[in-house]
Design a protein around this motif. Structure first.
Motif, PDB file in Angstrom:
ATOM      1  N   UNK A 369       3.961 -73.773 -42.527  1.00 25.18           N
ATOM      2  CA  UNK A 369       2.689 -74.469 -42.568  1.00 25.18           C
ATOM      3  C   UNK A 369       3.131 -76.007 -41.818  1.00 25.18           C
ATOM      4  N   UNK A 370       2.565 -76.234 -40.679  1.00 26.01           N
ATOM      5  CA  UNK A 370       2.876 -77.441 -39.954  1.00 26.01           C
ATOM      6  C   UNK A 370       1.847 -78.421 -40.056  1.00 26.01           C
ATOM      7  N   UNK A 371       0.715 -78.202 -41.047  1.00 24.07           N
ATOM      8  CA  UNK A 371      -0.413 -79.171 -41.108  1.00 24.07           C
ATOM      9  C   UNK A 371      -0.060 -80.412 -41.282  1.00 24.07           C
ATOM     10  N   UNK A 372       1.059 -80.811 -42.153  1.00 27.94           N
ATOM     11  CA  UNK A 372       1.366 -82.018 -42.210  1.00 27.94           C
ATOM     12  C   UNK A 372       2.396 -82.622 -41.316  1.00 27.94           C
ATOM     13  N   UNK A 373       2.694 -81.936 -40.059  1.00 26.24           N
ATOM     14  CA  UNK A 373       3.478 -82.294 -39.310  1.00 26.24           C
ATOM     15  C   UNK A 373       2.839 -83.685 -38.166  1.00 26.24           C
ATOM     16  N   UNK A 374       3.569 -84.343 -37.842  1.00 21.81           N
ATOM     17  CA  UNK A 374       3.206 -85.454 -37.129  1.00 21.81           C
ATOM     18  C   UNK A 374       2.156 -85.206 -35.975  1.00 21.81           C
ATOM     19  N   UNK A 375       2.577 -83.966 -35.151  1.00 23.48           N
ATOM     20  CA  UNK A 375       1.665 -83.714 -34.210  1.00 23.48           C
ATOM     21  C   UNK A 375       0.045 -83.577 -34.687  1.00 23.48           C
ATOM     22  N   UNK A 376      -0.140 -82.834 -35.715  1.00 19.24           N
ATOM     23  CA  UNK A 376      -1.170 -82.516 -36.427  1.00 19.24           C
ATOM     24  C   UNK A 376      -2.000 -83.509 -37.376  1.00 19.24           C
ATOM     25  N   UNK A 377      -0.989 -84.118 -38.189  1.00 19.12           N
ATOM     26  CA  UNK A 377      -1.276 -85.030 -38.963  1.00 19.12           C
ATOM     27  C   UNK A 377      -2.234 -86.157 -38.586  1.00 19.12           C
ATOM     28  N   UNK A 378      -1.424 -86.433 -37.129  1.00 20.68           N
ATOM     29  CA  UNK A 378      -2.072 -87.565 -36.617  1.00 20.68           C
ATOM     30  C   UNK A 378      -3.258 -87.749 -36.217  1.00 20.68           C
ATOM     31  N   UNK A 379      -3.995 -86.427 -35.814  1.00 15.49           N
ATOM     32  CA  UNK A 379      -5.541 -86.418 -35.614  1.00 15.49           C
ATOM     33  C   UNK A 379      -6.123 -85.698 -36.691  1.00 15.49           C
ATOM     34  N   UNK A 380      -5.489 -85.716 -37.882  1.00 17.88           N
ATOM     35  CA  UNK A 380      -6.170 -85.305 -39.073  1.00 17.88           C
ATOM     36  C   UNK A 380      -6.590 -83.657 -38.916  1.00 17.88           C
ATOM     37  N   UNK A 381      -5.784 -82.730 -38.360  1.00 19.52           N
ATOM     38  CA  UNK A 381      -6.249 -81.365 -38.121  1.00 19.52           C
ATOM     39  C   UNK A 381      -6.338 -80.882 -39.733  1.00 19.52           C
ATOM     40  N   UNK A 382      -7.143 -80.025 -40.038  1.00 18.31           N
ATOM     41  CA  UNK A 382      -7.278 -79.436 -41.247  1.00 18.31           C
ATOM     42  C   UNK A 382      -6.403 -78.285 -41.241  1.00 18.31           C
ATOM     43  N   UNK A 433      10.074 -84.339 -24.104  1.00 15.70           N
ATOM     44  CA  UNK A 433       9.262 -85.513 -24.489  1.00 15.70           C
ATOM     45  C   UNK A 433       8.726 -85.361 -25.783  1.00 15.70           C
ATOM     46  N   UNK A 434       8.699 -86.764 -26.409  1.00 12.75           N
ATOM     47  CA  UNK A 434       8.325 -86.924 -27.906  1.00 12.75           C
ATOM     48  C   UNK A 434       7.496 -88.056 -27.807  1.00 12.75           C
ATOM     49  N   UNK A 435       6.542 -87.762 -28.738  1.00 11.65           N
ATOM     50  CA  UNK A 435       6.189 -86.772 -29.789  1.00 11.65           C
ATOM     51  C   UNK A 435       5.048 -85.863 -28.939  1.00 11.65           C
TER      52      UNK A 435
END
Ligand SMILES: Cc1cc2nc3c(=O)[nH]c(=O)nc-3n(C[C@H](O)[C@H](O)[C@H](O)COP(=O)(O)OP(=O)(O)OC[C@H]3O[C@@H](n4cnc5c(N)ncnc54)[C@H](O)[C@@H]3O)c2cc1C
Ligand SMILES: NC(=O)c1ccc[n+]([C@@H]2O[C@H](COP(=O)([O-])OP(=O)(O)OC[C@H]3O[C@@H](n4cnc5c(N)ncnc54)[C@H](O)[C@@H]3O)[C@@H](O)[C@H]2O)c1
Length: 448
Positions: A369-382, A433-435
Motif C-alpha cells: 500500500x503506497x498511498x502514503x509514499x511521498x510520490x503519491x502523498x505529495x499530490x494527495x492521491x486517494x 532521479x529522485x523523487x
C-alpha cells in the motif's frame, strides 16, 4: 486495372502500417488498402483522441485532490473547447498517414478489399495479385442484439460528441466504459455503468477493480451490476433501458461498450480459404492463416493476447522480419503491459496475482500500500497500491499490477525489469532521479 505486388496489406492501422513501412524499406513492392480512415483506429478513434480527452480527468483530479492544500477552485471542463483541441490531433491523421505511406513508395488503394480467390484481391475496379497478403483489418464495436439496438452509440460517437449531455449510460464494463465513464464524469455528466454480471474488467486484479469502482463511485459514477439489459426505448429526448424485470434507467445517451468484433465480414475470406471464428482470423505461430500465402496481424486475430496498439505493432514488425526472411522463428511475445486510463489508472503486466495464487510453490506475491509514499502523498492521491509477483526459484520479477494515477508509466518499468530479467540487486546498483516513481522501484522490487 490489374496490378502485381510482392505483398498486399489490407488495413492501414498501426499493424498494417508497420508492415508496409518495413517491407518497403526492405525493397519490396508493397500495396496497402484502406476502406475508411487512413491510420486506422488508434490515432483516429482510439488511444490517441481518448487520451487527449483524459487530460480533462487528469487536470480535474489534480486540482480537486489538493482542495484545502493550496487550491480552492473546482475546475470546470469546457467540452466544446476540449473537443476542438482533440480535433487538432485527429483531423490531420488520414491525410498525413496516407501521404507518409506514399512517401516511402507504398502504393495506396482506397476502397473495400475482397478476395476473389486464393491469390486475387479486388478493390473497386482494381485487381491486385501478390505473392503474399497480410490482413490487418482490426475490429469494430460490437452492438448487443437487443430490441432498440439502433439507439446504441459507440466509442466512435463518444470521441466526436459535440456536447456533453446531462446523463450518459454505458452498457458493458470493460476498458472502454471505465475510461469513457471517467472522462464523462470529469466533464460534468451523471454517468451510469451497467455490467451484466459482477465481474467488470475481468482480466484485471479483482481487488484493484473493486478499488477503481469505489473511487469512481466517490466521484458520482453509478454502477449497476448483474443487470442484463434487454431493451432500449426512445422517448422524446431520452432513452430508457430496461431488463424485462425491475430495472429501468433513463438517460440522454446510451453507449454500447460490450467489446469489439473483428472486421472480417466484407473480406470474402471463404474465397481465399482463410479460416476464422467469432473472435477473428485463425493463425499459426508464424501469423500464417489456413492459406499459406495469407498472413494476419493485430486486432483482427483470434488470439489470447490483449488487443492493443503495441501488440498490433509488434506483430506487424514480426511479419516484416518473417516475410523478408530475416527470421524463421515463431513469434514470441514479451510481457504485455496494459492500462485502464480511468480515475485512478489500473495496469498490469506479466503473471497476475490470481495466476500466481494457483501456483504458490512457484510464485510469491507481495502487496504494497503506497498511498502514503511521498510520490503519491505529495499530490494527495486517494489510493496507490502495487502488487509484484516474483519467481521463488530465481527471485526474478515475473508480474506486476498497480492502481494509482501513474500506473501507466509505472507498469512499463515493471515490464522492462521482467523482460530484461533484471535481478533486484542489479536495480539497486542504479542511480535514478529522485523523487520520481522510478526511484520508488528500489523500494518495491527488493531482495526480501
Ligand atoms: C476507444 C478506444 C481506445 C483505445 N485505447 C487504447 C489504448 O489506450 N492503448 C492501446 O494500446 N490500445 C487502445 N485501443 C486499442 C487499439 O486502438 C487497437 O488495438 C489498435 O488500433 C489495433 O490496430 P490494428 O492495426 O490491428 O487495427 P486498426 O487500427 O483497427 O486498423 C484496421 C484498418 O483496416 C481497415 N479495414 C477494415 N476492413 C477493411 C477492408 N475490408 N478493406 C480495407 N480496409 C479495411 C479499417 O478501416 C482500419 O483502418 C483502443 C481502442 C479503442 C476503440
Ligand atoms: N486502454 C486500452 O488499452 C484500451 C482502451 C479501450 C479499448 N481497448 C481495446 O478495445 C477492446 C474493447 O473494449 P471494450 O471495453 O468494448 O470491451 P471489453 O471486452 O474490455 O469489455 C466488455 C465488457 O462488457 C461486458 N458485457 C458483455 N456483454 C454484456 C451485456 N450483455 N451487458 C452488460 N455487459 C456486458 C463484459 O463482461 C466486459 O466487462 C478491449 O478489450 C481492448 O482490447 C483498449
Amino acid at each position: 486495372m490489374s496490378k502485381k505486388f510482392d505483398v498486399v496489406i489490407i488495413g492501414s492501422g498501426v499493424g498494417g502500417t508497420a508492415i508496409a513501412n518495413g517491407l518497403a524499406a526492405a525493397g519490396k513492392e508493397v500495396a496497402i488498402v484502406e476502406n475508411d480512415l487512413w491510420g486506422g483506429t488508434c490515432p483516429n478513434r482510439g488511444c490517441d483522441p481518448k487520451k487527449v480527452l483524459v487530460s480533462a480527468v487528469e487536470a480535474k483530479d489534480a486540482v480537486t485532490q489538493l482542495a484545502g492544500k493550496g487550491f480552492s477552485i473546482t475546475p470546470q471542463v469546457n467540452w466544446p473547447e476540449l473537443m476542438a483541441f482533440k480535433e487538432t490531433f485527429t483531423q490531420p491523421v488520414p491525410k498525413t498517414s496516407k501521404e507518409s505511406l506514399q512517401s516511402v513508395g507504398v502504393e495506396t488503394f482506397t476502397g473495400n478489399a475482397q478476395f476473389t480467390n486464393e491469390k486475387i484481391l479486388q478493390v473497386n475496379d482494381d485487381t491486385l495479385t501478390a505473392e503474399r497478403f497480410v490482413i490487418a483489418t482490426g475490429a469494430k464495436p460490437s452492438i448487443l442484439p437487443i430490441e432498440g439496438k439502433e439507439h446504441f452509440l459507440t466509442s466512435n460517437n463518444f470521441l466526436s460528441l459535440t456536447e456533453m449531455p446531462e446523463t450518459i449510460s454505458f452498457v458493458g464494463g470493460g476498458y472502454i466504459a471505465f475510461e469513457l465513464a471517467a472522462i464523462a464524469n470529469a466533464a460534468g455528466a451523471k454517468v451510469h455503468l451497467i455490467q451484466h454480471n459482477d465481474r467488470p474488467l475481468k482480466a484485471f486484479d479483482q481487488e484493484y477493480v473493486k478499488e477503481i469502482v469505489h473511487q469512481l463511485e466517490t466521484k458520482g459514477v453509478i454502477f449497476h451490476f448483474n443487470v442484463d439489459v434487454k431493451k432500449i426505448e426512445k422517448k422524446a429526448d431520452s432513452f430508457v433501458l430496461t431488463d424485462g424485470k425491475d430495472f429501468r434507467l433513463t438517460s440522454d445517451l446510451v453507449f454500447c461498450s460490450t467489446g469489439r468484433i473483428p472486421n472480417i465480414d466484407e473480406l470474402k475470406l471463404e474465397n481465399a480459404n482463410v479460416t476464422f471464428d467469432k473472435k477473428g482470423i485463425k493463425v499459426n505461430e508464424y501469423l500464417q492463416t489456413s492459406n499459406a500465402a495469407v498472413f494476419a496481424c493485430g486486432d483482427v486475430l483470434s488470439k489470447t493476447q490483449p488487443k492493443l496498439t503495441p501488440v498490433s505493432t509488434f506483430e506487424g514488425n514480426y511479419l516484416v522480419h518473417y516475410l523478408t526472411g530475416e527470421t524463421a522463428e515463431k513469434i514470441t511475445y514479451p510481457s504485455i503491459p496494459t492500462t485502464i486510463f480511468s480515475s485512478p489508472r489500473l495496469a498490469q503486466t506479466g503473471i497476475t496475482a490470481a495466476q500466481a495464487g494457483k501456483q504458490e510453490d512457484d510464485y510469491e506475491v507481495s502487496s504494497i500500500d503506497a498511498t502514503s509514499w511521498f510520490s503519491y502523498h505529495r499530490v494527495n492521491e486517494p489510493v496507490s497500491k502495487i502488487k509484484i509477483i516474483k519467481e521463488r526459484k530465481t527471485g526474478l520479477l515475473v508480474g506486476a499490477s498497480c492502481i494509482n494515477k501513474r500506473a501507466d508509466d509505472l507498469i512499463n518499468f515493471f515490464s522492462i525489469l521482467i523482460d530484461q530479467k533484471t535481478p533486484a540487486g542489479e536495480l539497486a546498483k542504479l542511480i535514478l532521479a529522485y523523487p520520481t516513481i522510478a526511484s520508488d522501484l528500489t523500494s518495491i522490487y527488493t531482495n526480501d
